[in-house]
Motif scaffolding. Structure first.
Motif, mmCIF file in Angstrom:
data_model
loop_
_atom_site.group_PDB
_atom_site.id
_atom_site.type_symbol
_atom_site.label_atom_id
_atom_site.label_comp_id
_atom_site.label_asym_id
_atom_site.label_seq_id
_atom_site.Cartn_x
_atom_site.Cartn_y
_atom_site.Cartn_z
ATOM 1 N N THR A 88 0.852 -1.192 0.000
ATOM 2 C CA THR A 88 0.000 0.000 0.000
ATOM 3 C C THR A 88 0.888 1.242 0.000
ATOM 4 N N PRO A 89 0.437 2.316 -0.631
ATOM 5 C CA PRO A 89 1.267 3.539 -0.693
ATOM 6 C C PRO A 89 1.445 4.166 0.685
ATOM 7 N N LEU A 90 2.615 4.746 0.910
ATOM 8 C CA LEU A 90 2.873 5.456 2.165
ATOM 9 C C LEU A 90 1.890 6.603 2.337
ATOM 10 N N LEU A 91 1.496 7.233 1.238
ATOM 11 C CA LEU A 91 0.527 8.326 1.307
ATOM 12 C C LEU A 91 -0.790 7.845 1.896
ATOM 13 N N LEU A 92 -1.249 6.667 1.469
ATOM 14 C CA LEU A 92 -2.494 6.098 1.996
ATOM 15 C C LEU A 92 -2.338 5.768 3.480
ATOM 16 N N GLN A 93 -1.198 5.256 3.862
ATOM 17 C CA GLN A 93 -0.958 4.934 5.265
ATOM 18 C C GLN A 93 -1.013 6.197 6.125
ATOM 19 N N LEU A 94 -0.475 7.301 5.605
ATOM 20 C CA LEU A 94 -0.537 8.568 6.330
ATOM 21 C C LEU A 94 -1.983 9.029 6.506
ATOM 22 N N GLY A 107 -7.886 8.779 9.637
ATOM 23 C CA GLY A 107 -8.737 7.657 10.016
ATOM 24 C C GLY A 107 -8.832 7.463 11.516
ATOM 25 N N LEU A 108 -7.698 7.531 12.214
ATOM 26 C CA LEU A 108 -7.723 7.323 13.659
ATOM 27 C C LEU A 108 -8.449 8.446 14.383
ATOM 28 N N VAL A 156 -11.126 9.856 13.392
ATOM 29 C CA VAL A 156 -12.551 9.520 13.315
ATOM 30 C C VAL A 156 -12.926 8.557 14.430
ATOM 31 N N LEU A 157 -11.981 7.696 14.797
ATOM 32 C CA LEU A 157 -12.226 6.721 15.865
ATOM 33 C C LEU A 157 -11.961 7.293 17.250
ATOM 34 N N GLY A 158 -11.603 8.577 17.317
ATOM 35 C CA GLY A 158 -11.388 9.215 18.603
ATOM 36 C C GLY A 158 -9.949 9.273 19.057
ATOM 37 N N PHE A 159 -9.010 8.827 18.196
ATOM 38 C CA PHE A 159 -7.592 8.888 18.533
ATOM 39 C C PHE A 159 -6.959 10.040 17.759
ATOM 40 N N SER A 160 -6.823 11.170 18.423
ATOM 41 C CA SER A 160 -6.289 12.363 17.775
ATOM 42 C C SER A 160 -4.775 12.409 17.952
ATOM 43 N N LEU A 161 -4.053 12.233 16.846
ATOM 44 C CA LEU A 161 -2.595 12.254 16.879
ATOM 45 C C LEU A 161 -2.080 13.492 16.178
ATOM 46 N N SER A 162 -0.957 14.003 16.663
ATOM 47 C CA SER A 162 -0.336 15.149 15.999
ATOM 48 C C SER A 162 0.239 14.707 14.662
ATOM 49 N N ALA A 163 0.514 15.689 13.815
ATOM 50 C CA ALA A 163 1.085 15.364 12.503
ATOM 51 C C ALA A 163 2.432 14.664 12.656
ATOM 52 N N LEU A 164 3.263 15.135 13.587
ATOM 53 C CA LEU A 164 4.575 14.527 13.798
ATOM 54 C C LEU A 164 4.448 13.080 14.243
ATOM 55 N N THR A 165 3.561 12.828 15.200
ATOM 56 C CA THR A 165 3.370 11.456 15.693
ATOM 57 C C THR A 165 2.865 10.553 14.591
ATOM 58 N N SER A 166 1.913 11.034 13.818
ATOM 59 C CA SER A 166 1.350 10.225 12.733
ATOM 60 C C SER A 166 2.406 9.887 11.691
ATOM 61 N N VAL A 167 3.181 10.887 11.298
ATOM 62 C CA VAL A 167 4.223 10.653 10.291
ATOM 63 C C VAL A 167 5.276 9.700 10.835
ATOM 64 N N ALA A 168 5.677 9.882 12.096
ATOM 65 C CA ALA A 168 6.690 9.011 12.696
ATOM 66 C C ALA A 168 6.210 7.568 12.745
ATOM 67 N N ILE A 169 4.959 7.349 13.105
ATOM 68 C CA ILE A 169 4.403 5.995 13.160
ATOM 69 C C ILE A 169 4.394 5.361 11.773
ATOM 70 N N CYS A 170 3.902 6.102 10.789
ATOM 71 C CA CYS A 170 3.802 5.564 9.432
ATOM 72 C C CYS A 170 5.173 5.251 8.845
ATOM 73 N N MET A 171 6.103 6.150 9.021
ATOM 74 C CA MET A 171 7.428 5.925 8.450
ATOM 75 C C MET A 171 8.146 4.783 9.149
ATOM 76 N N THR A 172 7.934 4.638 10.443
ATOM 77 C CA THR A 172 8.543 3.527 11.174
ATOM 78 C C THR A 172 7.974 2.196 10.714
#
Length: 218
Positions: free
Chosen positions: A62-68, A74-75, A77-93
């Protein structure tokens, strides 16, 4: 049209800083995760191999863009609000873990099986067998591919701009909009990416030639 001044150049420099930091975060986290994935894929435990293979297929397929998008929007919407830095770090890791895991798995399984069998016959424990015999050789063998992936990871940080994170690509867009000079700004951004990526690409090619036994060009 405005000329680039000190504030704009400082903003671009800040974007470079975050691009490098994102690359280091993704590579360090992906290195730890990739090693675990590689060991799981090379193990003789069936369910572990299947789980690792599934992880690799999902994040490589799957594309990294879609994962971001999934993690950042997506998270939330489920009530898990992550910062942009945290989201990018998780996806890239996670993305780096999948790619590095497959690279290192291939290197581990490319080693002669006789070494592992001899070590097992001598009663060497699995941990010592991996740390002292298998992994040092596998890491050396996989070095060109690992460096090549690092280059791709560095360029992939530009996708972080899609969630509003101010890395180099995002700051380039901000400066371009402020100065109304996109040709100059994006040319500078392109040169910066090239300056960061080219030495790594050159190093990877040198390592590949060395491993192949060919002379290294000066």
């Amino acid at each position: 049209m405005e000329h680039l001044g000190t504030p704009e150049l400082l903003l671009l420099a800040n974007g470079i800083k975050w691009t490098v930091l994102l690359t280091l975060i993704g590579f360090a986290g992906g290195g730890v995760g990739g090693l675990l994935v590689a060991l799981a894929r090379a193990s003789h435990i069936g369910w572990l191999k299947v789980a690792a293979a599934g992880f690799i297929e999902i994040f490589r397929g799957t594309p990294l863009l879609l994962q971001l998008f999934v993690v950042y929007y997506g998270l939330s919407v489920l009530g898990f609000s992550l910062s942009a830095l945290t989201s990018v770090a998780i996806c890239m890791t996670l993305n780096a873990s999948a790619f590095l895991g497959e690279i290192w798995r291939g290197a581990i399984q490319a080693l002669p099986q006789g070494q592992t069998e001899a070590a097992r016959a001598l009663g060497i424990h699995y941990r010592s067998r991996m740390l002292d015999i298998v992994l040092p050789q596998a890491m050396k063998l996989s070095l060109p591919a690992t460096v090549g992936f690092l280059v791709q990871l560095l360029k992939g940080t530009s996708l972080a701009s899609i969630v509003g994170f101010a890395e180099l690509m995002r700051t380039g867009a901000i400066v371009s909009n402020a100065t109304f000079n996109p040709l100059l700004v994006y040319s500078i951004v392109a040169v910066v990416y090239f300056v960061m990526c080219w030495p790594l690409s050159l190093y990877g090619r040198r390592m590949e030639k060395r491993l192949a036994g060919a002379p290294v060009a000066g």
